[in-house]
Design a protein around this motif. Structure first.
Motif, PDB file in Angstrom:
ATOM      1  N   ILE A 229       4.053   4.719  -2.158  1.00  0.00           N
ATOM      2  CA  ILE A 229       2.888   4.241  -1.422  1.00  0.00           C
ATOM      3  C   ILE A 229       3.324   3.959   0.014  1.00  0.00           C
ATOM      4  CG2 ILE A 229       1.157   2.416  -1.232  1.00  0.00           C
ATOM      5  CD1 ILE A 229       1.579   1.970  -4.284  1.00  0.00           C
ATOM      6  N   VAL A 230       2.664   4.608   0.957  1.00  0.00           N
ATOM      7  CA  VAL A 230       2.989   4.420   2.372  1.00  0.00           C
ATOM      8  C   VAL A 230       1.793   3.730   3.032  1.00  0.00           C
ATOM      9  CG1 VAL A 230       3.746   5.517   4.501  1.00  0.00           C
ATOM     10  CG2 VAL A 230       4.348   6.538   2.290  1.00  0.00           C
ATOM     11  N   GLU A 231       1.948   2.444   3.268  1.00  0.00           N
ATOM     12  CA  GLU A 231       0.841   1.601   3.742  1.00  0.00           C
ATOM     13  C   GLU A 231       1.427   0.427   4.513  1.00  0.00           C
ATOM     14  OE1 GLU A 231      -2.122  -0.273   4.840  1.00  0.00           O
ATOM     15  OE2 GLU A 231      -2.800   1.332   3.493  1.00  0.00           O
ATOM     16  N   ASP A 232       0.972   0.224   5.781  1.00  0.00           N
ATOM     17  CA  ASP A 232       1.574  -0.821   6.607  1.00  0.00           C
ATOM     18  C   ASP A 232       1.089  -2.219   6.251  1.00  0.00           C
ATOM     19  OD1 ASP A 232      -0.970  -0.299   7.616  1.00  0.00           O
ATOM     20  OD2 ASP A 232      -0.405  -0.902   9.648  1.00  0.00           O
ATOM     21  N   ASP A 233       0.024  -2.327   5.467  1.00  0.00           N
ATOM     22  CA  ASP A 233      -0.452  -3.629   4.990  1.00  0.00           C
ATOM     23  C   ASP A 233       0.053  -3.822   3.556  1.00  0.00           C
ATOM     24  OD1 ASP A 233      -1.920  -5.798   3.963  1.00  0.00           O
ATOM     25  OD2 ASP A 233      -3.634  -5.385   5.270  1.00  0.00           O
ATOM     26  N   TYR A 234       1.022  -4.716   3.393  1.00  0.00           N
ATOM     27  CA  TYR A 234       1.643  -4.867   2.074  1.00  0.00           C
ATOM     28  C   TYR A 234       0.655  -5.333   1.012  1.00  0.00           C
ATOM     29  CZ  TYR A 234       1.743  -9.971   2.640  1.00  0.00           C
ATOM     30  OH  TYR A 234       1.385 -11.290   2.775  1.00  0.00           O
ATOM     31  N   ARG A 235      -0.384  -6.060   1.439  1.00  0.00           N
ATOM     32  CA  ARG A 235      -1.377  -6.535   0.469  1.00  0.00           C
ATOM     33  C   ARG A 235      -2.157  -5.356  -0.122  1.00  0.00           C
ATOM     34  NH1 ARG A 235      -4.042 -10.502   4.740  1.00  0.00           N
ATOM     35  NH2 ARG A 235      -3.707  -8.531   5.859  1.00  0.00           N
ATOM     36  N   ILE A 236      -2.530  -4.417   0.743  1.00  0.00           N
ATOM     37  CA  ILE A 236      -3.230  -3.219   0.263  1.00  0.00           C
ATOM     38  C   ILE A 236      -2.301  -2.370  -0.589  1.00  0.00           C
ATOM     39  CG2 ILE A 236      -4.340  -1.063   0.968  1.00  0.00           C
ATOM     40  CD1 ILE A 236      -5.438  -2.525   3.399  1.00  0.00           C
ATOM     41  N   ALA A 237      -1.046  -2.273  -0.159  1.00  0.00           N
ATOM     42  CA  ALA A 237      -0.061  -1.501  -0.937  1.00  0.00           C
ATOM     43  C   ALA A 237       0.075  -2.076  -2.346  1.00  0.00           C
ATOM     44  CB  ALA A 237       1.290  -1.509  -0.227  1.00  0.00           C
ATOM     45  N   ASN A 238       0.077  -3.399  -2.440  1.00  0.00           N
ATOM     46  CA  ASN A 238       0.184  -4.043  -3.758  1.00  0.00           C
ATOM     47  C   ASN A 238      -1.039  -3.759  -4.628  1.00  0.00           C
ATOM     48  OD1 ASN A 238       2.678  -5.120  -3.152  1.00  0.00           O
ATOM     49  ND2 ASN A 238       1.880  -7.105  -2.492  1.00  0.00           N
ATOM     50  N   ILE A 239      -2.220  -3.726  -4.000  1.00  0.00           N
ATOM     51  CA  ILE A 239      -3.444  -3.417  -4.742  1.00  0.00           C
ATOM     52  C   ILE A 239      -3.378  -1.995  -5.292  1.00  0.00           C
ATOM     53  CG2 ILE A 239      -5.928  -3.003  -4.522  1.00  0.00           C
ATOM     54  CD1 ILE A 239      -5.977  -5.326  -2.494  1.00  0.00           C
ATOM     55  N   HIS A 240      -2.930  -1.063  -4.445  1.00  0.00           N
ATOM     56  CA  HIS A 240      -2.817   0.327  -4.895  1.00  0.00           C
ATOM     57  C   HIS A 240      -1.776   0.458  -6.012  1.00  0.00           C
ATOM     58  CE1 HIS A 240      -4.468   1.874  -0.773  1.00  0.00           C
ATOM     59  NE2 HIS A 240      -5.379   1.275  -1.517  1.00  0.00           N
ATOM     60  N   GLU A 241      -0.725  -0.323  -5.920  1.00  0.00           N
ATOM     61  CA  GLU A 241       0.289  -0.306  -6.984  1.00  0.00           C
ATOM     62  C   GLU A 241      -0.312  -0.826  -8.292  1.00  0.00           C
ATOM     63  OE1 GLU A 241       4.937  -1.576  -7.710  1.00  0.00           O
ATOM     64  OE2 GLU A 241       3.728  -2.755  -6.319  1.00  0.00           O
ATOM     65  N   GLU A 242      -1.143  -1.853  -8.212  1.00  0.00           N
ATOM     66  CA  GLU A 242      -1.801  -2.381  -9.420  1.00  0.00           C
ATOM     67  C   GLU A 242      -2.696  -1.325 -10.046  1.00  0.00           C
ATOM     68  OE1 GLU A 242      -3.898  -5.928  -8.430  1.00  0.00           O
ATOM     69  OE2 GLU A 242      -2.093  -7.038  -7.849  1.00  0.00           O
ATOM     70  N   PHE A 243      -3.422  -0.584  -9.216  1.00  0.00           N
ATOM     71  CA  PHE A 243      -4.262   0.502  -9.730  1.00  0.00           C
ATOM     72  C   PHE A 243      -3.411   1.538 -10.461  1.00  0.00           C
ATOM     73  CE2 PHE A 243      -7.634  -0.014  -6.116  1.00  0.00           C
ATOM     74  CZ  PHE A 243      -8.062  -1.198  -6.707  1.00  0.00           C
ATOM     75  N   LEU A 244      -2.307   1.928  -9.834  1.00  0.00           N
ATOM     76  CA  LEU A 244      -1.436   2.954 -10.412  1.00  0.00           C
ATOM     77  C   LEU A 244      -0.806   2.493 -11.714  1.00  0.00           C
ATOM     78  CD1 LEU A 244       0.226   4.203  -7.118  1.00  0.00           C
ATOM     79  CD2 LEU A 244      -1.179   5.593  -8.638  1.00  0.00           C
ATOM     80  N   ASN A 245      -0.534   1.208 -11.808  1.00  0.00           N
ATOM     81  CA  ASN A 245       0.071   0.670 -13.031  1.00  0.00           C
ATOM     82  C   ASN A 245      -0.871   0.733 -14.229  1.00  0.00           C
ATOM     83  OD1 ASN A 245       2.509   0.096 -11.785  1.00  0.00           O
ATOM     84  ND2 ASN A 245       1.961  -2.022 -11.311  1.00  0.00           N
ATOM     85  N   LYS A 246      -2.161   0.951 -13.959  1.00  0.00           N
ATOM     86  CA  LYS A 246      -3.135   1.057 -15.047  1.00  0.00           C
ATOM     87  C   LYS A 246      -3.202   2.471 -15.627  1.00  0.00           C
ATOM     88  CE  LYS A 246      -6.204  -2.459 -12.986  1.00  0.00           C
ATOM     89  NZ  LYS A 246      -6.085  -3.488 -14.017  1.00  0.00           N
ATOM     90  N   ILE A 247      -2.490   3.403 -14.993  1.00  0.00           N
ATOM     91  CA  ILE A 247      -2.603   4.813 -15.368  1.00  0.00           C
ATOM     92  C   ILE A 247      -1.335   5.265 -16.077  1.00  0.00           C
ATOM     93  CG2 ILE A 247      -3.030   7.147 -14.515  1.00  0.00           C
ATOM     94  CD1 ILE A 247      -4.275   5.832 -12.009  1.00  0.00           C
ATOM     95  N   ALA A 248      -1.496   5.796 -17.269  1.00  0.00           N
ATOM     96  CA  ALA A 248      -0.352   6.287 -18.038  1.00  0.00           C
ATOM     97  C   ALA A 248       0.237   7.529 -17.369  1.00  0.00           C
ATOM     98  CB  ALA A 248      -0.786   6.620 -19.460  1.00  0.00           C
ATOM     99  N   GLY A 249       1.557   7.664 -17.460  1.00  0.00           N
ATOM    100  CA  GLY A 249       2.213   8.845 -16.935  1.00  0.00           C
ATOM    101  C   GLY A 249       2.483   8.816 -15.448  1.00  0.00           C
ATOM    102  N   VAL A 250       2.300   7.645 -14.827  1.00  0.00           N
ATOM    103  CA  VAL A 250       2.510   7.495 -13.388  1.00  0.00           C
ATOM    104  C   VAL A 250       3.452   6.320 -13.143  1.00  0.00           C
ATOM    105  CG1 VAL A 250       1.414   6.960 -11.181  1.00  0.00           C
ATOM    106  CG2 VAL A 250       0.252   8.454 -12.815  1.00  0.00           C
ATOM    107  N   LYS A 251       4.405   6.495 -12.237  1.00  0.00           N
ATOM    108  CA  LYS A 251       5.359   5.427 -11.931  1.00  0.00           C
ATOM    109  C   LYS A 251       5.535   5.290 -10.421  1.00  0.00           C
ATOM    110  CE  LYS A 251      10.164   3.968 -12.695  1.00  0.00           C
ATOM    111  NZ  LYS A 251      11.471   4.345 -13.304  1.00  0.00           N
ATOM    112  N   VAL A 252       5.361   4.080  -9.907  1.00  0.00           N
ATOM    113  CA  VAL A 252       5.612   3.813  -8.490  1.00  0.00           C
ATOM    114  C   VAL A 252       7.110   3.624  -8.294  1.00  0.00           C
ATOM    115  CG1 VAL A 252       5.176   2.266  -6.547  1.00  0.00           C
ATOM    116  CG2 VAL A 252       3.346   2.742  -8.185  1.00  0.00           C
ATOM    117  N   VAL A 253       7.712   4.504  -7.495  1.00  0.00           N
ATOM    118  CA  VAL A 253       9.167   4.428  -7.282  1.00  0.00           C
ATOM    119  C   VAL A 253       9.520   3.830  -5.932  1.00  0.00           C
ATOM    120  CG1 VAL A 253       9.637   6.342  -8.853  1.00  0.00           C
ATOM    121  CG2 VAL A 253       9.235   6.821  -6.421  1.00  0.00           C
TER     122      VAL A 253
END
Length: 225
Positions: free
Chosen positions: A6-30
């Motif tokens: 995730i490339v995002e200069d606002d860490y709060r938004i980046a965290n929200i996008h990470e939470e979304f991704l964590n809900k999806i099987a077969g996807v890993k935020v590295v």
């Protein structure tokens, strides 16, 4: 497993996008990056298939960063998520071949829908030796003749098959007969037939047999009937 950064200069938004991704099987935020240089470093260090990218970064415009990402690995896919709506900027991004462009603020349903579509496309590409037109039509959002948007639980292709079989009969058929014809359960066939009643394409009548309960028999609706 699809590895995402995730490339995002606002860490709060980046965290929200990470939470979304964590809900999806077969996807890993590295990894997450707050600027372009961090993003490029992550791509060099990690195995990455997908980048969730903003346009307005502190050190580089996201559309320019895409070019540098592709110089490192041209197989990396990009989904752009940005507040930028200027025609010139959006046009430049589209021409880079991004998988999708989502305008902020992002709704979770829209975000997840895009990632699920990306997963499906990637799986189909990896599983197929050759690509047919139906795959490309689906990828580019080309609607097939006779296929319309349907509510959740109603698959357009199954619906089309039921309609084709329904219009072949003059006397109508029960849900069980329809299910046998197209290879689905009686319950599934009934759900689709009842949906067609709601759209005004099919009508149902009770048929009384010699024994047992009466059955609903479905037939095409005709204006002159």
């Amino acid at each position: 497993m699809i590895h995402v950064i995730i490339v995002e200069d606002d860490y709060r938004i980046a965290n929200i996008h990470e939470e979304f991704l964590n809900k999806i099987a077969g996807v890993k935020v590295v990894g997450k990056a707050l600027n372009g240089q961090q993003a490029l470093q992550l791509i060099k260090e990690e195995t990455v298939q997908l980048v969730i990218l903003d346009i307005y970064m502190p050190d580089i415009l996201g559309s320019k960063l895409i070019q540098e990402i592709r110089e490192i690995d041209q197989n990396i896919d990009i989904i752009m998520i940005s507040a930028a709506t200027e025609t010139e900027i959006v046009g430049d991004v589209i021409r880079t071949g991004v998988f999708d462009y989502i305008i902020k603020p992002v709704k979770m349903e829209r975000f997840i829908e895009t990632i699920e579509k990306y997963k499906k496309v990637k799986e189909n590409l990896e599983a197929s030796k050759d690509i047919d037109q139906s795959f490309l039509d689906d990828y580019f959002g080309v609607k097939k003749p006779g296929i319309v948007d349907t509510p959740k639980g109603i698959d357009p292709l199954t619906l089309q098959k039921i309609k084709e079989n329904m219009y072949e009969t003059e006397i109508g058929m029960t849900a069980e007969e329809m299910g046998t014809r197209i290879g689905v359960s009686r319950t599934t066939a009934r759900r689709y037939l009842e949906y067609l009643i709601s759209t005004g394409e099919v009508i149902a009548e009770l048929e009384y047999g010699i024994v047992g309960r009466p059955e609903r028999k479905y037939r095409p609706y005709k204006k002159d009937a």
